[in-house]
Design a protein around this motif. Structure first.
Motif, mmCIF file in Angstrom:
data_model
loop_
_atom_site.group_PDB
_atom_site.id
_atom_site.type_symbol
_atom_site.label_atom_id
_atom_site.label_comp_id
_atom_site.label_asym_id
_atom_site.label_seq_id
_atom_site.Cartn_x
_atom_site.Cartn_y
_atom_site.Cartn_z
ATOM 1 N N PHE A 188 6.251 8.811 2.987
ATOM 2 C CA PHE A 188 6.312 9.596 1.744
ATOM 3 C C PHE A 188 5.714 10.984 1.952
ATOM 4 O O PHE A 188 6.321 11.997 1.610
ATOM 5 C CB PHE A 188 5.570 8.859 0.620
ATOM 6 C CG PHE A 188 5.460 9.675 -0.633
ATOM 7 C CD1 PHE A 188 6.529 9.796 -1.496
ATOM 8 C CD2 PHE A 188 4.285 10.361 -0.928
ATOM 9 C CE1 PHE A 188 6.434 10.566 -2.632
ATOM 10 C CE2 PHE A 188 4.192 11.142 -2.059
ATOM 11 C CZ PHE A 188 5.275 11.232 -2.919
ATOM 12 N N TYR A 189 4.507 11.017 2.490
ATOM 13 C CA TYR A 189 3.859 12.320 2.668
ATOM 14 C C TYR A 189 4.661 13.182 3.609
ATOM 15 O O TYR A 189 4.809 14.398 3.389
ATOM 16 C CB TYR A 189 2.428 12.136 3.175
ATOM 17 C CG TYR A 189 1.493 11.751 2.057
ATOM 18 C CD1 TYR A 189 1.302 12.617 0.976
ATOM 19 C CD2 TYR A 189 0.797 10.556 2.066
ATOM 20 C CE1 TYR A 189 0.457 12.268 -0.060
ATOM 21 C CE2 TYR A 189 -0.053 10.203 1.048
ATOM 22 C CZ TYR A 189 -0.214 11.068 -0.021
ATOM 23 O OH TYR A 189 -1.035 10.733 -1.048
ATOM 24 N N ASN A 232 0.817 -1.211 0.000
ATOM 25 C CA ASN A 232 0.000 0.000 0.000
ATOM 26 C C ASN A 232 0.847 1.255 0.000
ATOM 27 O O ASN A 232 0.422 2.288 0.500
ATOM 28 C CB ASN A 232 -0.929 -0.036 1.223
ATOM 29 C CG ASN A 232 -2.192 0.761 0.934
ATOM 30 O OD1 ASN A 232 -2.355 1.255 -0.176
ATOM 31 N ND2 ASN A 232 -3.062 0.875 1.927
ATOM 32 N N GLY A 233 2.072 1.153 -0.491
ATOM 33 C CA GLY A 233 2.973 2.312 -0.468
ATOM 34 C C GLY A 233 2.586 3.356 -1.493
ATOM 35 O O GLY A 233 1.596 3.206 -2.220
ATOM 36 N N PRO A 234 3.369 4.428 -1.556
ATOM 37 C CA PRO A 234 3.099 5.464 -2.568
ATOM 38 C C PRO A 234 3.296 4.912 -3.980
ATOM 39 O O PRO A 234 4.167 4.064 -4.209
ATOM 40 C CB PRO A 234 4.136 6.548 -2.242
ATOM 41 C CG PRO A 234 5.188 5.835 -1.468
ATOM 42 C CD PRO A 234 4.535 4.696 -0.747
ATOM 43 N N THR A 235 2.505 5.393 -4.902
ATOM 44 C CA THR A 235 2.598 4.899 -6.277
ATOM 45 C C THR A 235 3.516 5.826 -7.109
ATOM 46 O O THR A 235 3.999 6.849 -6.620
ATOM 47 C CB THR A 235 1.218 4.873 -6.935
ATOM 48 O OG1 THR A 235 0.729 6.210 -6.930
ATOM 49 C CG2 THR A 235 0.283 3.968 -6.175
ATOM 50 N N PHE A 286 4.848 3.333 4.585
ATOM 51 C CA PHE A 286 5.594 3.926 3.457
ATOM 52 C C PHE A 286 4.908 5.174 2.961
ATOM 53 O O PHE A 286 5.540 6.197 2.714
ATOM 54 C CB PHE A 286 5.706 2.887 2.338
ATOM 55 C CG PHE A 286 6.830 1.912 2.567
ATOM 56 C CD1 PHE A 286 8.150 2.360 2.557
ATOM 57 C CD2 PHE A 286 6.577 0.574 2.793
ATOM 58 C CE1 PHE A 286 9.176 1.469 2.759
ATOM 59 C CE2 PHE A 286 7.600 -0.308 3.008
ATOM 60 C CZ PHE A 286 8.910 0.127 2.991
ATOM 61 N N LYS A 287 3.591 5.048 2.819
ATOM 62 C CA LYS A 287 2.845 6.197 2.327
ATOM 63 C C LYS A 287 2.963 7.353 3.302
ATOM 64 O O LYS A 287 3.161 8.513 2.914
ATOM 65 C CB LYS A 287 1.393 5.811 2.120
ATOM 66 C CG LYS A 287 0.736 6.563 0.989
ATOM 67 C CD LYS A 287 -0.588 5.932 0.626
ATOM 68 C CE LYS A 287 -0.977 6.273 -0.778
ATOM 69 N NZ LYS A 287 -2.164 5.514 -1.184
ATOM 70 N N HIS A 339 2.385 9.441 -7.303
ATOM 71 C CA HIS A 339 2.744 10.274 -6.157
ATOM 72 C C HIS A 339 4.092 10.941 -6.391
ATOM 73 O O HIS A 339 4.250 12.152 -6.224
ATOM 74 C CB HIS A 339 2.830 9.401 -4.881
ATOM 75 C CG HIS A 339 1.502 9.037 -4.316
ATOM 76 N ND1 HIS A 339 0.828 7.874 -4.642
ATOM 77 C CD2 HIS A 339 0.705 9.686 -3.435
ATOM 78 C CE1 HIS A 339 -0.307 7.823 -4.011
ATOM 79 N NE2 HIS A 339 -0.423 8.913 -3.252
ATOM 80 N N TYR A 340 5.050 10.120 -6.774
ATOM 81 C CA TYR A 340 6.392 10.672 -6.982
ATOM 82 C C TYR A 340 6.413 11.685 -8.116
ATOM 83 O O TYR A 340 7.070 12.721 -8.033
ATOM 84 C CB TYR A 340 7.388 9.538 -7.264
ATOM 85 C CG TYR A 340 7.722 8.755 -6.026
ATOM 86 C CD1 TYR A 340 8.648 9.252 -5.110
ATOM 87 C CD2 TYR A 340 7.117 7.545 -5.770
ATOM 88 C CE1 TYR A 340 8.934 8.539 -3.964
ATOM 89 C CE2 TYR A 340 7.402 6.828 -4.635
ATOM 90 C CZ TYR A 340 8.319 7.331 -3.727
ATOM 91 O OH TYR A 340 8.607 6.636 -2.595
ATOM 92 N N MET A 358 1.173 1.135 4.414
ATOM 93 C CA MET A 358 0.712 2.327 5.115
ATOM 94 C C MET A 358 1.860 3.167 5.657
ATOM 95 O O MET A 358 1.896 4.376 5.416
ATOM 96 C CB MET A 358 -0.231 1.900 6.252
ATOM 97 C CG MET A 358 -1.124 3.036 6.731
ATOM 98 S SD MET A 358 -2.178 3.592 5.364
ATOM 99 C CE MET A 358 -2.869 5.040 6.091
#
Lengths: 675, 104, 179
Positions: C7-8, B2-5, C3-4, B8-9, C1
């Motif tokens: 990231f943010y 479920n990480g950033p896609t 990671f996201k 996003h980057y 979760m």
């Protein structure tokens, strides 16, 4: 190759003067006067030796043949149309080689004395050599193309020599006039040449004058006017010949050409160059003879010029101008003789060439004699001379011989050649031409003896000049004496034996024709004797009695004024002026417009160059945006739109400039200087 | 996971890029402009890595290119700073909006 | 979760620092902002599983370039007191709007494009070993030539920087001496 050394090496004849021209003009000129003239004369001697040797071999071994001993393929326009450079040997070319080399050599020698002390002495000799080279190249030309090239070269050297005294405005305008008039006539020659090369598919004289070619040309009908190619091309070529030989409408340059030094007048404008036209017509004789209109043109123009010039000569007082008009008249005679000849009865051809030769001798002698007189008294005006026989005995004697020759008094040479011309006119049934020629012979005798008596007899008019007069140096008088020999004796040569077309039935002097000619000549001399032997008022009274006609003749029938009127008031005003306007306003305008547009776009675009780094960055960004747009939405419509926008900007700039120009608010060049 | 896609980057780097662009066009000091350039370069390098990571993990190009970018950035910074120093000596300031001696 | 979330977090940190870089009135603070941005990007590289790049970013970028800039700033400007002039407001607004527009175009085009899925089941190649091979292999897919060219470029930049900074030294001293 003929196995005869001189004929095989005939190309040396023009080569020597050319080398002389280069040597004198480029190398020797700074070394001084004496070496220059020596080299030039040596070149002429070598040339004359080869020329005489070749002529001797030709007339003894190959008489009547047409040879091309040396030829070089210069330009190949198409498989059939080849421009050759080479040497053509036949009777008339050998004759002309003899005349040109001999007269030219003599005049080189004469010029040594005549030009002594002149600052342009070496230049004069290099030009003389150049002229001789061109003339010999012309004479020996084997194709019309080669002849045309040397024809123009002759024109250039004539131009250079007429304008030899370039500090004198009259000489400058005279040389320009000669060049422009002959060049204008050469346009006709060039057109004729192009026409011949197009329809006959060949340029060599041997090919062009062959009966097959002439017949083929006569059959060829032009796509316009419906006339045959033959007369038209012949008449066009005659145009060029008429220009060079100063036939009637184009004669105006020759009298003015007397501004050149007297040896030049003798060599170029009496003995050699001006007969190039006659020579050209003789060269193309089969073509002319095969076409009635062309030969009639030659005859009528020749006859008219003979009369016309003789009439003018009667009223002139400048000694060289009288001789110039006399030359015109004699050239008319030669043309007339060619014009009466036909292929069946070609006596006129021989007569013309005969007269050409004798005329070259006696006219050169007359001019050189006149030069000697001018050298002695420093004036050209016969009214300031008189009684010079005691001061210039040798000049006087030789001049008398020449006058007798040109007046047609037997046994001097002119009598025989003139008689032959008259006989030719009668033989071919041109009685009117015969009568006219007879009249001209009388006029010739009259004006020549008018000149002779006014100069050498009568009483000294200007005593100071008379007092200072003295006989010319040996280098000049010796030439006069040498020239007097052929002038007196050349008529005894059986000329028709050597130079002829077809078979001539040999005939002696027909006294029915010669008798009237002699009588007319003697009558002319007698009238001149009465009027001019002693100073008296009779000539002036006659002139006064016929003052109207006299004035018209003295002013040369206002032909010059007519030309001036045509050029100034017709051509300049109605042709040149509109062209000038077009050039100024449309051609230059377009250039101005371009310059203005470049300026304006530069001026507006320089605002984008602010010197600020970030401005450039902004432009780069905008550019990438446009590129992105193009890549993203690449469609034909977009491309067209961008193209139209660009073109629209350019067109807008142009339109704006046009408006500015119409409002007379643009002066680009000044602004450029200001910037 | 479920990480950033990738998106996003990409959006993040686009934003960074635009900030860098803004800085390049508004900062008046040359060094500050240079720093904005570094932002732009980093945004581009991040794109490489992101594409490499998400789309072409087998191809080493995406991993190598940021190294080149860093090397070029280093060279650029060295030369640019040298020029700035020379310029500063010459005109006593580094204000781009005042330097217009190349004006046409 | 997580990671996201990371990231943010990093993204916010980086963007804020970047904003600081382009707006700070003090040049030194700007440089510090840049430092933060670069650290954040190094973190991003970690998130993208590119540890080597992350290390390079920290060592070369932060340790080399930013330090160089700080030196330059200290050399050139009086950091403590000088408040640097900024562009006029209209210009900032105009370019800010243009940048936003540009961003929306970029983001829009990127989001609207359907990127294909990754060629799955391929080994990750971000390792040092892979990068080293790629950099030094002259074969197809290798980067030996660009690598060498970069080395040349670096030497040229080195020499050039020294030359440019020194070239004016004599003159500059002369001028300063006069001043």
């Amino acid at each position: 190759m003929t196995g005869h050394w001189f004929i095989d090496h005939l190309w040396l004849v023009p080569l020597f003067p050319f080398l002389g021209f280069l040597l004198v003009g480029l190398v020797i000129r700074p070394l001084g006067d004496r070496p220059s003239s020596t080299v030039a004369i040596l070149a002429m001697v070598a040339s004359a030796v080869v020329g005489w040797g070749a002529a001797f071999q030709y007339f003894t071994h190959h008489a009547g043949e047409t040879l091309v001993p040396w030829q070089y393929e210069w330009l190949r326009f198409s498989p059939t149309l080849v421009g050759n450079m080479g040497v053509l040997v036949d009777d008339i070319s050998m004759l002309l080689v003899l005349v040109v080399t001999t007269i030219s050599l003599l005049i080189h020698v004469y010029s040594q004395g005549y030009m002594r002390g002149d600052p342009g002495y070496p230049r004069f000799f290099s030009f003389l050599n150049l002229f001789t080279f061109s003339m010999l190249g012309l004479v020996l030309a084997c194709s019309v193309l080669q002849m045309f090239i040397f024809w123009e070269l002759v024109g250039v050297s004539s131009f250079l020599l007429i304008g030899f005294y370039w500090a004198k405005p009259s000489a400058v305008s005279a040389c320009k006039k000669a060049f422009i008039v002959t060049r204008f006539a050469d346009l006709g020659f060039l057109l004729g040449l192009l026409m011949l090369s197009y329809y006959a598919k060949g340029l060599d004289f041997t090919f062009l004058t062959s009966p097959e070619t002439v017949a083929k040309l006569a059959r060829t009908t032009l796509p316009f006017l419906g006339v045959s190619a033959l007369p038209l091309s012949a008449i066009l070529i005659f145009c060029g010949a008429a220009g060079k030989s100063a036939m009637f409408p184009l004669h105006i340059w020759l009298p003015d050409a007397m501004e050149g030094p007297t040896p030049v007048s003798a060599l170029i404008h009496a003995a050699t160059m001006v007969v190039a036209g006659v020579y050209l017509v003789a060269r193309m004789f089969p073509m002319f003879a095969a076409s009635e209109p062309a030969i009639l043109t030659v005859m009528s123009i020749g006859a008219f010029t003979a009369l016309f010039a003789a009439v003018i000569a009667v009223t002139q007082f400048d000694i060289k101008r009288v001789l110039a008009y006399s030359t015109l008249s004699q050239l008319g005679y030669m043309m007339l003789a060619l014009g009466v000849a036909t292929l069946d009865k070609p006596l006129g051809f021989t007569a013309s060439m005969f007269h050409l030769t004798t005329h070259a001798c006696f006219k050169a002698l007359l001019f050189l004699g006149a030069g000697s007189v001018i050298h002695a008294v420093h004036t050209n005006d016969m009214r300031e001379m008189g009684g010079l026989r005691r001061k210039l005995p040798i000049t006087h004697a030789t001049f008398l011989i020449a006058c007798l020759a040109i007046a047609g008094v037997p046994p001097f040479s002119g009598f025989f050649s003139k008689d032959e011309i008259l006989a030719a006119a009668v033989e071919n049934g041109h009685y009117f031409v015969f009568a006219l020629a007879l009249g001209v012979a009388g006029l010739t005798a009259f004006y020549m003896f008018r000149l002779y008596f006014m100069t050498f007899w009568s009483e000294p008019q200007d005593h100071e000049k008379y007092h200072h007069a003295h006989e010319s140096p040996w280098s000049m008088t010796s030439v006069l004496i040498v020239l007097a020999v052929p002038t007196a004796l050349l008529g005894l040569v059986p000329f028709g034996h050597y130079v002829h077309r077809g078979e001539l039935e040999h005939h002696g002097i027909n006294w029915l024709i010669a008798g009237p000619a002699i009588l007319v000549g003697l009558a002319g001399i007698a009238v001149a004797f009465m009027l001019y032997f002693r100073p008296n008022g009779l000539p002036d009274r006659i002139a006064f009695a016929f003052s109207g006609i006299y004035r018209v003749i003295r002013d040369k029938f206002y032909i010059d004024e007519l030309y001036l009127f045509v050029t100034h008031h017709v051509i300049f005003r109605y042709v040149s002026a509109p062209f000038n306007w077009f050039d100024r306003h449309c051609v230059d305008g377009l250039m101005d417009l371009t310059a203005q547009s470049a300026l304006l776009s530069g001026r507006s675009l320089r605002r984008t160059v602010t010197g600020h780094l970030q401005t450039y960055l902004l432009w780069a960004w905008l550019g990438s945006a446009v590129l992105a747009l193009v890549v993203w939405q690449m469609q034909a419509a977009l491309g067209w739109a961008l193209t139209f926008v660009g073109l629209g900007i350019i067109a807008g700039i142009f339109a704006w400039q046009w408006v500015l120009q119409l409002l007379n608010r643009s002066e680009p060049l000044k602004r450029i200087e200001k910037d | 996971m479920n990480g950033p896609t990738l998106e996003h980057y990409l959006v993040f780097s686009a934003l960074l890029f635009c900030i860098g662009l803004y800085g390049m066009l508004t900062r008046r000091n040359l060094i500050a402009m240079l720093m904005s350039v570094e932002l732009v370069l980093n945004a581009a390098a991040l794109n490489f890595v992101a594409f490499h990571h998400f789309l072409f993990p087998g191809d080493s190009g995406g991993a190598v290119f940021p190294i080149f970018i860093i090397a070029v950035a280093a060279a650029e910074a060295a030369v640019a700073l040298a020029i700035f120093i020379a310029l500063f000596r010459h005109q006593q300031h580094l204000d781009v909006q005042q330097s217009d001696s190349l004006k046409g | 979760m997580p990671f996201k979330f990371f990231f943010y977090l990093i993204a916010l940190f980086v963007l804020y620092s970047a904003y600081f870089v382009v707006t700070a009135r003090n040049l030194f603070r700007s440089a510090m902002g840049l430092l933060a941005v670069l650290i954040g990007i190094a973190g991003m590289y970690l998130l993208l599983n590119a540890q080597f790049l992350s290390a390079v970013q920290v060592v070369v970028y932060i340790g080399g370039i930013v330090v160089l800039m700080v030196f330059a700033i200290l050399l050139i400007a009086d950091v403590t007191q000088k408040v640097f002039e900024q562009s006029p407001r209209w210009r900032q607004g105009l370019i800010g709007a243009a940048s936003l527009l540009w961003f929306s175009l970029l983001a829009g085009s990127m989001l609207s494009y359907r990127f294909g899925a990754a060629a799955a089941a391929v080994d990750k190649s971000g390792s040092i070993r892979e990068i080293g091979r790629a950099l030094l292999s002259p074969a197809a897919g290798g980067y030996a030539l660009p690598f060498e060219v970069i080395s040349l470029l670096l030497i040229a930049a080195l020499v050039g920087a020294v030359t440019v900074a020194r070239a004016d030294a004599d003159n500059g001293e002369g001028k300063e001496g006069k001043a």
